[in-house]
Write a protein that holds these residues in place. Structure first.
Motif, PDB file in Angstrom:
ATOM      1  N   PRO A   1      30.013 -56.164  65.531  1.00 22.11           N
ATOM      2  CA  PRO A   1      29.445 -56.482  64.219  1.00 22.11           C
ATOM      3  C   PRO A   1      29.853 -55.516  63.106  1.00 22.11           C
ATOM      4  O   PRO A   1      29.010 -55.000  62.377  1.00 22.11           O
ATOM      5  CB  PRO A   1      27.946 -56.457  64.476  1.00 22.11           C
ATOM      6  CG  PRO A   1      27.778 -55.472  65.583  1.00 22.11           C
ATOM      7  CD  PRO A   1      29.016 -55.603  66.434  1.00 22.11           C
TER       8      PRO A   1
ATOM      9  N   GLU B   1      31.245 -54.557  59.470  1.00 18.87           N
ATOM     10  CA  GLU B   1      30.819 -55.173  58.205  1.00 18.87           C
ATOM     11  C   GLU B   1      31.601 -56.438  57.893  1.00 18.87           C
ATOM     12  O   GLU B   1      31.020 -57.459  57.544  1.00 18.87           O
ATOM     13  CB  GLU B   1      30.952 -54.152  57.064  1.00 18.87           C
ATOM     14  CG  GLU B   1      30.377 -54.640  55.738  1.00 18.87           C
ATOM     15  CD  GLU B   1      31.324 -55.522  54.935  1.00 18.87           C
ATOM     16  OE1 GLU B   1      30.847 -56.438  54.237  1.00 18.87           O
ATOM     17  OE2 GLU B   1      32.549 -55.308  55.029  1.00 18.87           O
TER      18      GLU B   1
ATOM     19  N   ALA C   1      30.547 -59.269  60.326  1.00 20.68           N
ATOM     20  CA  ALA C   1      29.185 -59.729  60.030  1.00 20.68           C
ATOM     21  C   ALA C   1      29.152 -60.539  58.736  1.00 20.68           C
ATOM     22  O   ALA C   1      28.469 -61.572  58.654  1.00 20.68           O
ATOM     23  CB  ALA C   1      28.235 -58.538  59.946  1.00 20.68           C
ATOM     24  N   ARG C   2      29.869 -60.091  57.729  1.00 17.31           N
ATOM     25  CA  ARG C   2      29.922 -60.828  56.455  1.00 17.31           C
ATOM     26  C   ARG C   2      30.490 -62.230  56.664  1.00 17.31           C
ATOM     27  O   ARG C   2      29.945 -63.219  56.171  1.00 17.31           O
ATOM     28  CB  ARG C   2      30.775 -60.036  55.452  1.00 17.31           C
ATOM     29  CG  ARG C   2      30.873 -60.690  54.073  1.00 17.31           C
ATOM     30  CD  ARG C   2      31.766 -59.911  53.108  1.00 17.31           C
ATOM     31  NE  ARG C   2      33.171 -59.980  53.509  1.00 17.31           N
ATOM     32  CZ  ARG C   2      33.905 -58.944  53.880  1.00 17.31           C
ATOM     33  NH1 ARG C   2      33.391 -57.735  53.924  1.00 17.31           N
ATOM     34  NH2 ARG C   2      35.172 -59.100  54.220  1.00 17.31           N
ATOM     35  N   ARG C   3      31.559 -62.315  57.411  1.00 16.15           N
ATOM     36  CA  ARG C   3      32.199 -63.617  57.653  1.00 16.15           C
ATOM     37  C   ARG C   3      31.326 -64.507  58.522  1.00 16.15           C
ATOM     38  O   ARG C   3      31.226 -65.710  58.288  1.00 16.15           O
ATOM     39  CB  ARG C   3      33.570 -63.403  58.291  1.00 16.15           C
ATOM     40  CG  ARG C   3      34.533 -62.725  57.334  1.00 16.15           C
ATOM     41  CD  ARG C   3      35.772 -62.240  58.028  1.00 16.15           C
ATOM     42  NE  ARG C   3      36.623 -61.489  57.096  1.00 16.15           N
ATOM     43  CZ  ARG C   3      37.528 -60.628  57.475  1.00 16.15           C
ATOM     44  NH1 ARG C   3      37.743 -60.387  58.758  1.00 16.15           N
ATOM     45  NH2 ARG C   3      38.252 -59.993  56.568  1.00 16.15           N
ATOM     46  N   LEU C   4      30.664 -63.912  59.512  1.00 12.11           N
ATOM     47  CA  LEU C   4      29.769 -64.694  60.364  1.00 12.11           C
ATOM     48  C   LEU C   4      28.612 -65.254  59.541  1.00 12.11           C
ATOM     49  O   LEU C   4      28.212 -66.410  59.728  1.00 12.11           O
ATOM     50  CB  LEU C   4      29.252 -63.846  61.529  1.00 12.11           C
ATOM     51  CG  LEU C   4      28.312 -64.558  62.498  1.00 12.11           C
ATOM     52  CD1 LEU C   4      28.955 -65.799  63.114  1.00 12.11           C
ATOM     53  CD2 LEU C   4      27.855 -63.596  63.584  1.00 12.11           C
ATOM     54  N   GLN C   5      28.078 -64.469  58.618  1.00 13.04           N
ATOM     55  CA  GLN C   5      26.999 -64.966  57.760  1.00 13.04           C
ATOM     56  C   GLN C   5      27.455 -66.159  56.924  1.00 13.04           C
ATOM     57  O   GLN C   5      26.708 -67.107  56.702  1.00 13.04           O
ATOM     58  CB  GLN C   5      26.454 -63.851  56.867  1.00 13.04           C
ATOM     59  CG  GLN C   5      25.616 -62.851  57.621  1.00 13.04           C
ATOM     60  CD  GLN C   5      24.505 -63.512  58.411  1.00 13.04           C
ATOM     61  OE1 GLN C   5      23.722 -64.302  57.895  1.00 13.04           O
ATOM     62  NE2 GLN C   5      24.435 -63.196  59.705  1.00 13.04           N
ATOM     63  N   LYS C   6      28.688 -66.129  56.472  1.00 17.64           N
ATOM     64  CA  LYS C   6      29.225 -67.266  55.720  1.00 17.64           C
ATOM     65  C   LYS C   6      29.362 -68.498  56.601  1.00 17.64           C
ATOM     66  O   LYS C   6      29.087 -69.632  56.160  1.00 17.64           O
ATOM     67  CB  LYS C   6      30.576 -66.901  55.096  1.00 17.64           C
ATOM     68  CG  LYS C   6      30.437 -65.907  53.969  1.00 17.64           C
ATOM     69  CD  LYS C   6      31.782 -65.575  53.349  1.00 17.64           C
ATOM     70  CE  LYS C   6      31.597 -64.614  52.171  1.00 17.64           C
ATOM     71  NZ  LYS C   6      32.853 -64.360  51.451  1.00 17.64           N
TER      72      LYS C   6
ATOM     73  N   LEU D   1      27.468 -69.133  59.283  1.00 20.59           N
ATOM     74  CA  LEU D   1      26.102 -69.586  59.535  1.00 20.59           C
ATOM     75  C   LEU D   1      25.533 -70.320  58.326  1.00 20.59           C
ATOM     76  O   LEU D   1      24.780 -71.294  58.473  1.00 20.59           O
ATOM     77  CB  LEU D   1      25.215 -68.407  59.929  1.00 20.59           C
ATOM     78  CG  LEU D   1      25.598 -67.712  61.241  1.00 20.59           C
ATOM     79  CD1 LEU D   1      24.728 -66.472  61.455  1.00 20.59           C
ATOM     80  CD2 LEU D   1      25.487 -68.672  62.420  1.00 20.59           C
ATOM     81  N   ALA D   2      25.907 -69.899  57.121  1.00 18.63           N
ATOM     82  CA  ALA D   2      25.433 -70.567  55.920  1.00 18.63           C
ATOM     83  C   ALA D   2      25.971 -71.990  55.824  1.00 18.63           C
ATOM     84  O   ALA D   2      25.320 -72.879  55.263  1.00 18.63           O
ATOM     85  CB  ALA D   2      25.837 -69.773  54.674  1.00 18.63           C
TER      86      ALA D   2
ATOM     87  N   GLU E   1      23.668 -74.609  57.110  1.00 18.21           N
ATOM     88  CA  GLU E   1      22.488 -74.905  56.300  1.00 18.21           C
ATOM     89  C   GLU E   1      22.765 -75.921  55.209  1.00 18.21           C
ATOM     90  O   GLU E   1      21.855 -76.487  54.642  1.00 18.21           O
ATOM     91  CB  GLU E   1      21.932 -73.617  55.705  1.00 18.21           C
ATOM     92  CG  GLU E   1      21.480 -72.641  56.763  1.00 18.21           C
ATOM     93  CD  GLU E   1      21.102 -71.292  56.207  1.00 18.21           C
ATOM     94  OE1 GLU E   1      21.033 -71.147  54.970  1.00 18.21           O
ATOM     95  OE2 GLU E   1      20.885 -70.372  57.001  1.00 18.21           O
TER      96      GLU E   1
END
Length: 154
Positions: free
Chosen positions: A137, A139, A142-147, A149-150, A153
């Protein structure tokens, strides 16, 4: 066999085209992971790959499996189907680098393989790389994974 591999619960599924390789995989890995969940198919009768993608995804999303492995003829169908399911990050990998890098950088939780594309020896090497890998994880990861996951949604 690494400690990481032997501590994983693995859900395995595939259609009739992936059945021969899936059988070899389940036999090889049953004693090498803490639990192997066989999500079918159980013979080479014609079957539909999305059904097995759903079965494997349900085991992961339900907390019963840590990782998944899907096998169809090319690997493409199960990859497409699995990626339609929230919480699943699946990729077709026919080389060891992609198999471990997909976990390390992208938190891939389902490996897809084409049973008619690669042989069992290479498949085992790829699966070993996938199972031994850990998400890192950093940075940027993690930043790309959050994108990613978004996107689920929207």
């Amino acid at each position: 066999m690494s400690d990481r591999q032997s501590s994983l619960r693995l859900a395995v599924g595939g259609d009739h085209a992936g059945f021969p390789l899936k059988q070899m995989v389940t036999e090889r890995y049953a004693g090498l992971v803490v639990e192997l969940i066989d999500c079918g198919t159980h013979d080479d009768s014609p079957s539909d790959y999305p059904d097995f993608a759903v079965e494997v995804a349900e085991k992961i999303n339900g907390g019963l499996a840590d990782r998944g492995l899907l096998i169809c003829g090319s690997g493409v169908g199960v990859s497409v189907a699995a990626n339609k399911i929230a919480g699943i990050r699946a990729a077709i990998c026919h080389d060891t680098y992609s198999a471990h890098q997909g976990v390390e950088h992208d938190d891939m939780n389902v490996l897809c393989i084409g049973g008619r594309i690669i042989g069992s020896a290479l498949a085992f090497e790829i699966i070993d790389a996938f199972l031994a890998a850990r998400y890192t994880p950093e940075e940027r990861h993690a930043r790309r994974l959050q994108k990613i996951l978004a996107l689920e949604e929207d």
